[in-house]
Design a protein around this motif. Structure first.
Motif, mmCIF file in Angstrom:
data_model
loop_
_atom_site.group_PDB
_atom_site.id
_atom_site.type_symbol
_atom_site.label_atom_id
_atom_site.label_comp_id
_atom_site.label_asym_id
_atom_site.label_seq_id
_atom_site.Cartn_x
_atom_site.Cartn_y
_atom_site.Cartn_z
ATOM 1 N N GLU A 2 40.560 37.758 42.841
ATOM 2 C CA GLU A 2 39.681 37.346 41.737
ATOM 3 C C GLU A 2 40.405 37.418 40.387
ATOM 4 O O GLU A 2 40.187 36.592 39.513
ATOM 5 N N GLU A 3 41.313 38.403 40.233
ATOM 6 C CA GLU A 3 42.033 38.566 38.958
ATOM 7 C C GLU A 3 43.360 37.810 38.935
ATOM 8 O O GLU A 3 44.039 37.761 37.909
ATOM 9 N N GLY A 4 43.751 37.242 40.073
ATOM 10 C CA GLY A 4 45.088 36.656 40.203
ATOM 11 C C GLY A 4 45.375 35.537 39.210
ATOM 12 O O GLY A 4 44.515 34.717 38.902
ATOM 13 N N GLU A 13 37.906 25.940 40.821
ATOM 14 C CA GLU A 13 36.555 25.670 41.352
ATOM 15 C C GLU A 13 36.322 26.420 42.661
ATOM 16 O O GLU A 13 35.280 27.033 42.870
ATOM 17 N N LYS A 14 37.330 26.355 43.544
ATOM 18 C CA LYS A 14 37.217 27.013 44.857
ATOM 19 C C LYS A 14 37.094 28.526 44.698
ATOM 20 O O LYS A 14 36.262 29.177 45.350
ATOM 21 N N LEU A 15 37.916 29.110 43.836
ATOM 22 C CA LEU A 15 37.910 30.559 43.655
ATOM 23 C C LEU A 15 36.641 31.040 42.950
ATOM 24 O O LEU A 15 36.101 32.092 43.280
ATOM 25 N N LYS A 16 36.132 30.250 41.994
ATOM 26 C CA LYS A 16 34.879 30.614 41.307
ATOM 27 C C LYS A 16 33.718 30.673 42.300
ATOM 28 O O LYS A 16 32.901 31.580 42.273
ATOM 29 N N HIS A 70 32.038 31.527 34.605
ATOM 30 C CA HIS A 70 32.853 30.846 33.593
ATOM 31 C C HIS A 70 34.282 30.681 34.099
ATOM 32 O O HIS A 70 34.517 30.233 35.191
ATOM 33 N N LYS A 71 35.233 31.078 33.285
ATOM 34 C CA LYS A 71 36.649 30.894 33.615
ATOM 35 C C LYS A 71 37.154 32.041 34.490
ATOM 36 O O LYS A 71 36.726 33.184 34.323
ATOM 37 N N MET A 72 38.101 31.746 35.409
ATOM 38 C CA MET A 72 38.746 32.800 36.183
ATOM 39 C C MET A 72 39.556 33.674 35.208
ATOM 40 O O MET A 72 40.248 33.152 34.333
ATOM 41 N N PRO A 73 39.497 35.004 35.376
ATOM 42 C CA PRO A 73 40.126 35.887 34.374
ATOM 43 C C PRO A 73 41.661 35.779 34.306
ATOM 44 O O PRO A 73 42.239 35.864 33.225
ATOM 45 N N GLU A 74 42.309 35.619 35.423
ATOM 46 C CA GLU A 74 43.784 35.514 35.499
ATOM 47 C C GLU A 74 44.496 36.623 34.729
ATOM 48 O O GLU A 74 45.392 36.389 33.927
ATOM 49 N N THR A 75 44.101 37.851 35.019
ATOM 50 C CA THR A 75 44.717 39.013 34.347
ATOM 51 C C THR A 75 45.558 39.848 35.313
ATOM 52 O O THR A 75 46.183 40.830 34.903
ATOM 53 N N GLY A 76 45.569 39.479 36.586
ATOM 54 C CA GLY A 76 46.231 40.309 37.599
ATOM 55 C C GLY A 76 47.586 39.793 38.037
ATOM 56 O O GLY A 76 48.327 39.177 37.265
ATOM 57 N N GLU A 77 47.892 40.040 39.314
ATOM 58 C CA GLU A 77 49.194 39.673 39.882
ATOM 59 C C GLU A 77 49.371 38.150 39.905
ATOM 60 O O GLU A 77 48.396 37.404 39.825
#
Length: 378
Positions: free
Chosen positions: A88-90, A119-122, A129-136
């Motif tokens: 989810e954070e990727g 879209e698929k991951l949400k 809203h937007k995927m966070p993209e804060t992780g690995e």
């Protein structure tokens, strides 16, 4: 998820060398242009990244499908099981390339793939809203070839040629993966002496020492997929343990690297120290004409200057003549030279037993191979 489809990418002309390495790790392969494809358990990702000496990268093939419209690219991408790989954070940056395809605008293809995966991951993670993209990081590539889209995730991070030992280099250093391939394309083994008379920053002798003592080339670096939850820590631990167990630090080696430039010899020594090879390689500043051969049944493996500037042509030609006249006196030695110099055989004074076309970066070269006549009882 038990198995994944993996791609070991290869420089043009080295596919068979990469395939042999993958087979030696115990996986069945399919060889294609620029890549070796194989099904394997997830534990193969750490092992392949650690052990493959000649591959450029190890990627997961998420899926392949035909796409001649942006809608087909969007829907085809959305059908793939991204949630099995990306958390989810990727973070999932998308790069791309397109060759002989209807969808030739790479930036547009990247945007569409990025949007489709989001879209698929949400949907999967219940994000509004937007995927966070804060992780690995999961670096995705969309590659279009003749209207077939291949979507991959890079497991290596920076390229596998970056072993972690290069603290200095010359103007045009030989890639570590290419240097390893030049050695693996011979039948050298660590019981025989090996000399590189054009060693530059020391890449061929250092790679030979790693091969000679069976040290995993990725042992001194990290990989982007070490942070992925889908690859359990125990797989990485086991792969590093295996690398330690298989290393043969007691293997004696006779490897010499020489170069005309004393600065390059210092750089080569520094690189060897960084690789943890200490005094395993003997480094000498000298000209080719001063090369001294004392043993029987040894190997010369080198990537000399190509003499591409007109001013260098005569000095390079003389260097090849010097090498040829020295090696004529040592017929039990095998000689392997990678060069783009067209007149090499003429200057060396002997036709190669075998020639192999290879690309050193973007330069087309020949790998000239002279097989030594082994002495009886040796």
């Amino acid at each position: 998820m038990k198995n994944v489809t993996l791609i070991a990418t290869a420089a043009m002309g080295l596919e068979s060398v990469v395939a042999k390495e993958v087979k030696e790790l115990g996986y069945e392969v399919q060889v294609e242009n620029g890549r070796v494809v194989f099904e394997a358990p997830i534990s193969a990702i750490p092992r392949c990244n650690l052990w493959l000496r000649t591959a450029d990268r190890v990627k997961i093939l998420v899926g392949e499908f035909k796409a001649v419209t942006f809608d087909e690219l969007f829907e085809g991408t959305k059908q793939l099981p991204w949630e099995n790989y990306i958390t989810e954070e990727g973070q999932f940056p998308v790069s791309g390339k397109s060759v002989k395809s209807e969808l030739h605008s790479v930036p547009d293809c990247q945007k569409i793939v990025k949007k489709s995966i989001a879209e698929k991951l949400k949907l999967k993670h219940g994000v509004v809203h937007k995927m966070p993209e804060t992780g690995e990081q999961y670096k995705i590539e969309v590659s279009l070839l003749k209207d077939m889209a291949a979507l991959t995730i890079d497991t290596s991070g920076y390229g596998l040629h970056k072993r972690g030992y290069r603290v200095g280099q010359g103007e045009a250093p030989l890639k570590e993966t290419m240097a390893a391939a030049l050695i693996l394309l011979t039948n050298w083994n660590p019981d025989y002496p090996l000399i590189d008379p054009f060693c530059g920053s020391g890449t061929i002798p250092i790679e030979a020492a790693l091969i000679g003592q069976n040290i995993a080339p990725g042992f001194n670096r990290d990989f982007v997929s070490e942070d992925w939850p889908m690859i359990k820590k125990k797989y990485w631990d086991k792969a590093f343990e295996e690398a330690e167990d298989y290393a043969n630090y007691d293997q004696k080696l006779s490897i010499v690297g020489s170069d005309i430039d004393h600065k390059m010899i210092q750089i080569a020594q520094d690189n060897a120290m960084e690789a943890g090879l200490g005094d395993l390689v003997t480094w000498k500043q000298m000209q080719v004409k001063d090369l001294s051969i004392r043993n029987n049944n040894g190997y010369i493996i080198g990537n000399p200057p190509y003499g591409q500037r007109l001013s260098d042509k005569e000095s390079v030609a003389k260097m090849y003549r010097d090498l040829g006249s020295i090696m004529k006196e040592h017929p039990s030695w095998s000689v392997y030279i990678l060069t783009a110099y067209d007149e090499f055989e003429k200057e060396y004074g002997q036709k190669a037993t075998k020639k192999r076309k290879l690309f050193n970066g973007f330069i087309q070269t020949n790998y000239y191979q002279y097989f030594g006549q082994k002495l009886k009882g040796e």
